[in-house]
Design a protein around this motif. Structure first.
Motif, PDB file in Angstrom:
ATOM      1  N   THR A 194       0.828  -1.191   0.000  1.00 28.92           N
ATOM      2  CA  THR A 194       0.000   0.000   0.000  1.00 28.92           C
ATOM      3  C   THR A 194       0.861   1.237   0.000  1.00 28.92           C
ATOM      4  O   THR A 194       2.024   1.210   0.389  1.00 28.92           O
ATOM      5  CB  THR A 194      -0.928   0.035   1.225  1.00 28.92           C
ATOM      6  OG1 THR A 194      -0.128   0.011   2.401  1.00 28.92           O
ATOM      7  CG2 THR A 194      -1.876  -1.142   1.239  1.00 28.92           C
ATOM      8  N   PRO A 200      -2.973   7.044  -0.213  1.00 26.42           N
ATOM      9  CA  PRO A 200      -3.882   7.233  -1.336  1.00 26.42           C
ATOM     10  C   PRO A 200      -3.640   8.558  -2.030  1.00 26.42           C
ATOM     11  O   PRO A 200      -3.101   9.484  -1.429  1.00 26.42           O
ATOM     12  CB  PRO A 200      -5.263   7.193  -0.692  1.00 26.42           C
ATOM     13  CG  PRO A 200      -5.045   7.432   0.744  1.00 26.42           C
ATOM     14  CD  PRO A 200      -3.651   7.009   1.062  1.00 26.42           C
ATOM     15  N   LEU A 257      -6.914   0.492  -3.458  1.00 27.53           N
ATOM     16  CA  LEU A 257      -7.911   1.073  -2.567  1.00 27.53           C
ATOM     17  C   LEU A 257      -9.150   0.205  -2.600  1.00 27.53           C
ATOM     18  O   LEU A 257      -9.579  -0.195  -3.678  1.00 27.53           O
ATOM     19  CB  LEU A 257      -8.291   2.491  -2.999  1.00 27.53           C
ATOM     20  CG  LEU A 257      -7.209   3.558  -2.857  1.00 27.53           C
ATOM     21  CD1 LEU A 257      -7.707   4.869  -3.434  1.00 27.53           C
ATOM     22  CD2 LEU A 257      -6.798   3.749  -1.423  1.00 27.53           C
ATOM     23  N   PRO A 258      -9.763  -0.100  -1.511  1.00 31.04           N
ATOM     24  CA  PRO A 258      -9.312   0.191  -0.156  1.00 31.04           C
ATOM     25  C   PRO A 258      -8.156  -0.718   0.226  1.00 31.04           C
ATOM     26  O   PRO A 258      -7.883  -1.705  -0.462  1.00 31.04           O
ATOM     27  CB  PRO A 258     -10.543  -0.098   0.695  1.00 31.04           C
ATOM     28  CG  PRO A 258     -11.251  -1.174  -0.053  1.00 31.04           C
ATOM     29  CD  PRO A 258     -11.013  -0.863  -1.506  1.00 31.04           C
ATOM     30  N   THR A 259      -7.519  -0.408   1.338  1.00 32.42           N
ATOM     31  CA  THR A 259      -6.385  -1.221   1.777  1.00 32.42           C
ATOM     32  C   THR A 259      -6.852  -2.539   2.371  1.00 32.42           C
ATOM     33  O   THR A 259      -6.068  -3.458   2.511  1.00 32.42           O
ATOM     34  CB  THR A 259      -5.531  -0.464   2.812  1.00 32.42           C
ATOM     35  OG1 THR A 259      -6.361  -0.085   3.912  1.00 32.42           O
ATOM     36  CG2 THR A 259      -4.905   0.768   2.182  1.00 32.42           C
ATOM     37  N   ASN A 280     -10.401  -5.124   1.956  1.00 30.42           N
ATOM     38  CA  ASN A 280     -11.675  -5.227   1.252  1.00 30.42           C
ATOM     39  C   ASN A 280     -12.789  -5.867   2.065  1.00 30.42           C
ATOM     40  O   ASN A 280     -13.863  -6.101   1.557  1.00 30.42           O
ATOM     41  CB  ASN A 280     -11.507  -5.959  -0.078  1.00 30.42           C
ATOM     42  CG  ASN A 280     -11.486  -7.466   0.092  1.00 30.42           C
ATOM     43  OD1 ASN A 280     -10.949  -7.978   1.059  1.00 30.42           O
ATOM     44  ND2 ASN A 280     -12.048  -8.177  -0.848  1.00 30.42           N
ATOM     45  N   VAL A 334     -11.765  -4.166  -4.779  1.00 28.45           N
ATOM     46  CA  VAL A 334     -10.459  -3.552  -4.538  1.00 28.45           C
ATOM     47  C   VAL A 334      -9.984  -3.035  -5.885  1.00 28.45           C
ATOM     48  O   VAL A 334      -9.893  -3.795  -6.852  1.00 28.45           O
ATOM     49  CB  VAL A 334      -9.445  -4.562  -3.961  1.00 28.45           C
ATOM     50  CG1 VAL A 334      -8.097  -3.887  -3.759  1.00 28.45           C
ATOM     51  CG2 VAL A 334      -9.960  -5.156  -2.663  1.00 28.45           C
TER      52      VAL A 334
END
Length: 87
Positions: A5, A8, A47-49, A51, A66
């Protein structure tokens, strides 16, 4: 294996989706996609980190898509690499 990750993007319009994953394997598939892109020097985030969302104490989990995102300038290169990898 740690999640791949990054922070964002500041604005969602700054990055574009190049892949979407859903289901029990979504986390692993998205991580592999990000690793492939980053391994080819293409900036990528997911995104999202995580799910999986749990509904407040009900014991129910919901899986959400995701997305793997890249900067707009990298969209064509990312899609081409992902298409080659899929073959």
């Amino acid at each position: 294996m740690p999640r791949l990750t990054s922070p964002p993007p500041k604005k969602s319009e700054e990055w574009v989706p190049v892949a979407s994953f859903l289901g029990l394997e979504a986390d692993g598939e998205a991580d592999a996609c990000v690793a492939l892109l980053q391994g080819s020097d293409i900036p990528a985030v997911r995104l999202p980190t995580n799910n999986i969302a749990t509904l407040g104490g009900l014991g129910v989990t919901i899986s959400q898509p995701v997305l793997v995102l890249v900067p707009p300038d990298w969209e064509d290169a990312a899609k081409e690499l992902l298409e080659q990898d899929a073959v």
